[in-house]
Design an enzyme around this catalytic site. Structure first.
Site, PDB file in Angstrom:
ATOM      1  N   LYS A  12     -20.436  25.721  -5.681  1.00  0.00           N
ATOM      2  CA  LYS A  12     -21.081  25.487  -4.384  1.00  0.00           C
ATOM      3  C   LYS A  12     -22.555  25.937  -4.387  1.00  0.00           C
ATOM      4  O   LYS A  12     -22.974  26.684  -5.284  1.00  0.00           O
ATOM      5  CB  LYS A  12     -20.298  26.239  -3.299  1.00  0.00           C
ATOM      6  CG  LYS A  12     -18.869  25.706  -3.068  1.00  0.00           C
ATOM      7  CD  LYS A  12     -18.217  26.457  -1.906  1.00  0.00           C
ATOM      8  CE  LYS A  12     -16.808  25.960  -1.620  1.00  0.00           C
ATOM      9  NZ  LYS A  12     -16.210  26.674  -0.447  1.00  0.00           N
ATOM     10  N   TYR A  52     -14.267  16.987   3.250  1.00  0.00           N
ATOM     11  CA  TYR A  52     -13.543  18.060   3.937  1.00  0.00           C
ATOM     12  C   TYR A  52     -12.818  17.561   5.188  1.00  0.00           C
ATOM     13  O   TYR A  52     -12.529  18.344   6.086  1.00  0.00           O
ATOM     14  CB  TYR A  52     -14.505  19.185   4.309  1.00  0.00           C
ATOM     15  CG  TYR A  52     -14.723  20.226   3.223  1.00  0.00           C
ATOM     16  CD1 TYR A  52     -13.633  20.849   2.579  1.00  0.00           C
ATOM     17  CD2 TYR A  52     -16.003  20.637   2.866  1.00  0.00           C
ATOM     18  CE1 TYR A  52     -13.834  21.825   1.608  1.00  0.00           C
ATOM     19  CE2 TYR A  52     -16.201  21.621   1.892  1.00  0.00           C
ATOM     20  CZ  TYR A  52     -15.107  22.206   1.274  1.00  0.00           C
ATOM     21  OH  TYR A  52     -15.302  23.186   0.325  1.00  0.00           O
ATOM     22  N   PHE A  60     -14.756  25.907  11.898  1.00  0.00           N
ATOM     23  CA  PHE A  60     -15.812  26.075  10.888  1.00  0.00           C
ATOM     24  C   PHE A  60     -16.238  24.764  10.227  1.00  0.00           C
ATOM     25  O   PHE A  60     -17.080  24.761   9.338  1.00  0.00           O
ATOM     26  CB  PHE A  60     -15.371  27.090   9.818  1.00  0.00           C
ATOM     27  CG  PHE A  60     -14.075  26.747   9.100  1.00  0.00           C
ATOM     28  CD1 PHE A  60     -14.063  25.881   8.013  1.00  0.00           C
ATOM     29  CD2 PHE A  60     -12.874  27.301   9.518  1.00  0.00           C
ATOM     30  CE1 PHE A  60     -12.882  25.566   7.348  1.00  0.00           C
ATOM     31  CE2 PHE A  60     -11.671  27.002   8.858  1.00  0.00           C
ATOM     32  CZ  PHE A  60     -11.684  26.121   7.771  1.00  0.00           C
ATOM     33  N   ARG A  88      -6.680  27.794  -8.957  1.00  0.00           N
ATOM     34  CA  ARG A  88      -6.627  28.535  -7.682  1.00  0.00           C
ATOM     35  C   ARG A  88      -6.523  30.044  -7.956  1.00  0.00           C
ATOM     36  O   ARG A  88      -7.160  30.849  -7.285  1.00  0.00           O
ATOM     37  CB  ARG A  88      -5.432  28.069  -6.830  1.00  0.00           C
ATOM     38  CG  ARG A  88      -5.504  26.634  -6.342  1.00  0.00           C
ATOM     39  CD  ARG A  88      -6.568  26.359  -5.321  1.00  0.00           C
ATOM     40  NE  ARG A  88      -6.469  27.192  -4.149  1.00  0.00           N
ATOM     41  CZ  ARG A  88      -7.201  27.016  -3.041  1.00  0.00           C
ATOM     42  NH1 ARG A  88      -8.099  26.024  -2.970  1.00  0.00           N
ATOM     43  NH2 ARG A  88      -7.075  27.814  -2.020  1.00  0.00           N
ATOM     44  N   THR A  94      -9.721  32.787  -0.566  1.00  0.00           N
ATOM     45  CA  THR A  94     -10.838  32.113   0.122  1.00  0.00           C
ATOM     46  C   THR A  94     -11.921  33.107   0.546  1.00  0.00           C
ATOM     47  O   THR A  94     -13.117  32.842   0.371  1.00  0.00           O
ATOM     48  CB  THR A  94     -10.302  31.366   1.373  1.00  0.00           C
ATOM     49  OG1 THR A  94      -9.233  30.507   0.963  1.00  0.00           O
ATOM     50  CG2 THR A  94     -11.386  30.563   2.030  1.00  0.00           C
ATOM     51  N   ARG A 105     -14.280  34.360  -7.172  1.00  0.00           N
ATOM     52  CA  ARG A 105     -14.781  34.697  -5.841  1.00  0.00           C
ATOM     53  C   ARG A 105     -15.027  36.193  -5.686  1.00  0.00           C
ATOM     54  O   ARG A 105     -15.948  36.605  -4.980  1.00  0.00           O
ATOM     55  CB  ARG A 105     -13.828  34.149  -4.779  1.00  0.00           C
ATOM     56  CG  ARG A 105     -14.003  32.629  -4.613  1.00  0.00           C
ATOM     57  CD  ARG A 105     -12.902  32.008  -3.817  1.00  0.00           C
ATOM     58  NE  ARG A 105     -13.247  30.664  -3.342  1.00  0.00           N
ATOM     59  CZ  ARG A 105     -12.373  29.853  -2.746  1.00  0.00           C
ATOM     60  NH1 ARG A 105     -11.130  30.223  -2.561  1.00  0.00           N
ATOM     61  NH2 ARG A 105     -12.764  28.659  -2.341  1.00  0.00           N
ATOM     62  N   ASN A 115     -18.485  31.178  -0.769  1.00  0.00           N
ATOM     63  CA  ASN A 115     -17.520  31.754  -1.713  1.00  0.00           C
ATOM     64  C   ASN A 115     -17.582  31.108  -3.095  1.00  0.00           C
ATOM     65  O   ASN A 115     -16.628  31.166  -3.871  1.00  0.00           O
ATOM     66  CB  ASN A 115     -16.111  31.735  -1.116  1.00  0.00           C
ATOM     67  CG  ASN A 115     -15.662  30.337  -0.746  1.00  0.00           C
ATOM     68  OD1 ASN A 115     -16.337  29.357  -1.058  1.00  0.00           O
ATOM     69  ND2 ASN A 115     -14.522  30.240  -0.095  1.00  0.00           N
ATOM     70  N   HIS A 118     -15.165  25.675  -5.067  1.00  0.00           N
ATOM     71  CA  HIS A 118     -14.055  24.922  -4.464  1.00  0.00           C
ATOM     72  C   HIS A 118     -13.069  24.578  -5.568  1.00  0.00           C
ATOM     73  O   HIS A 118     -13.474  24.321  -6.705  1.00  0.00           O
ATOM     74  CB  HIS A 118     -14.575  23.612  -3.846  1.00  0.00           C
ATOM     75  CG  HIS A 118     -13.453  22.657  -3.506  1.00  0.00           C
ATOM     76  ND1 HIS A 118     -12.758  22.731  -2.327  1.00  0.00           N
ATOM     77  CD2 HIS A 118     -12.877  21.659  -4.233  1.00  0.00           C
ATOM     78  CE1 HIS A 118     -11.800  21.807  -2.332  1.00  0.00           C
ATOM     79  NE2 HIS A 118     -11.855  21.142  -3.481  1.00  0.00           N
ATOM     80  N   GLU A 129      -9.461  14.026  -4.741  1.00  0.00           N
ATOM     81  CA  GLU A 129     -10.809  14.603  -4.856  1.00  0.00           C
ATOM     82  C   GLU A 129     -11.518  14.134  -6.129  1.00  0.00           C
ATOM     83  O   GLU A 129     -12.738  13.914  -6.112  1.00  0.00           O
ATOM     84  CB  GLU A 129     -10.709  16.134  -4.831  1.00  0.00           C
ATOM     85  CG  GLU A 129     -10.261  16.650  -3.461  1.00  0.00           C
ATOM     86  CD  GLU A 129     -10.119  18.170  -3.382  1.00  0.00           C
ATOM     87  OE1 GLU A 129      -9.809  18.672  -2.293  1.00  0.00           O
ATOM     88  OE2 GLU A 129     -10.325  18.860  -4.408  1.00  0.00           O
TER      89      GLU A 129
END
Ligand code: UDP
Ligand code: MG
Length: 136
Positions: A12, A52, A60, A88, A94, A105, A115, A118, A129
């Protein structure tokens, strides 16, 4: 029996800005992932909104889409056995405050919104995706 999967990962804007690209990629590689596709790009806000869409009712959502489209991102397809779950786990929770030691993270995340990475949350969403970024 082999269980090779693909998952979508994004570095990100907060992490790209802090020049964490090579450290984060190294983390994937040293944990057995192969980066089979990648591209560097900046999304339009309308693209972030599509990406998203599952979060469109969340409070948010607007900030999240503003943020994801605020700077350069690096989008990758990661491949290994159990790639979706293992990515993950490697990303961590998160909210970086809740992420376990050694996770991406925990190491690099600044806050729940910044964070750093993704990762797809299911095999089905990984396919959607990956298609979104690579099959058009
Ligand atoms: N997010 C946020 N505030 C929240 C929850 C999530 O800003 O209260 C952001 C956060 O950056 C997260 C993204 O929205 O990575 C997508 O949320 P999701 O619940 O899917 O978390 P993830 O799958 O990224 O762990
Ligand atoms: Mg998610």
């Amino acid at each position: 029996m082999s269980n090779i999967e693909q998952t979508l990962s994004i570095i990100k804007p907060d992490a790209v800005e802090r020049e964490l690209e090579s450290q984060i990629k190294e983390k994937f590689k040293s944990n057995g992932f192969t980066i089979t596709k990648e591209k560097k790009l900046k999304l339009e806000k309308s693209d972030a909104e599509k990406f998203y869409k599952v979060h469109e009712t969340k409070p948010f959502y607007n900030d999240l889409c503003e943020y994801l489209s605020s700077g350069i991102i690096i989008v990758m397809v990661l491949e290994k056995e159990n790639a979706v779950k293992d990515n993950r786990d490697l990303m961590g929770a998160t909210d970086p405050k809740n992420a376990k030691d050694g996770t991406i993270r925990k190491l690099y995340g600044i806050s729940i919104d910044k964070n750093s990475v993704h990762g797809s949350d299911s095999i089905e969403n990984a396919k959607i995706e990956i298609d979104f970024f690579f099959n058009n």
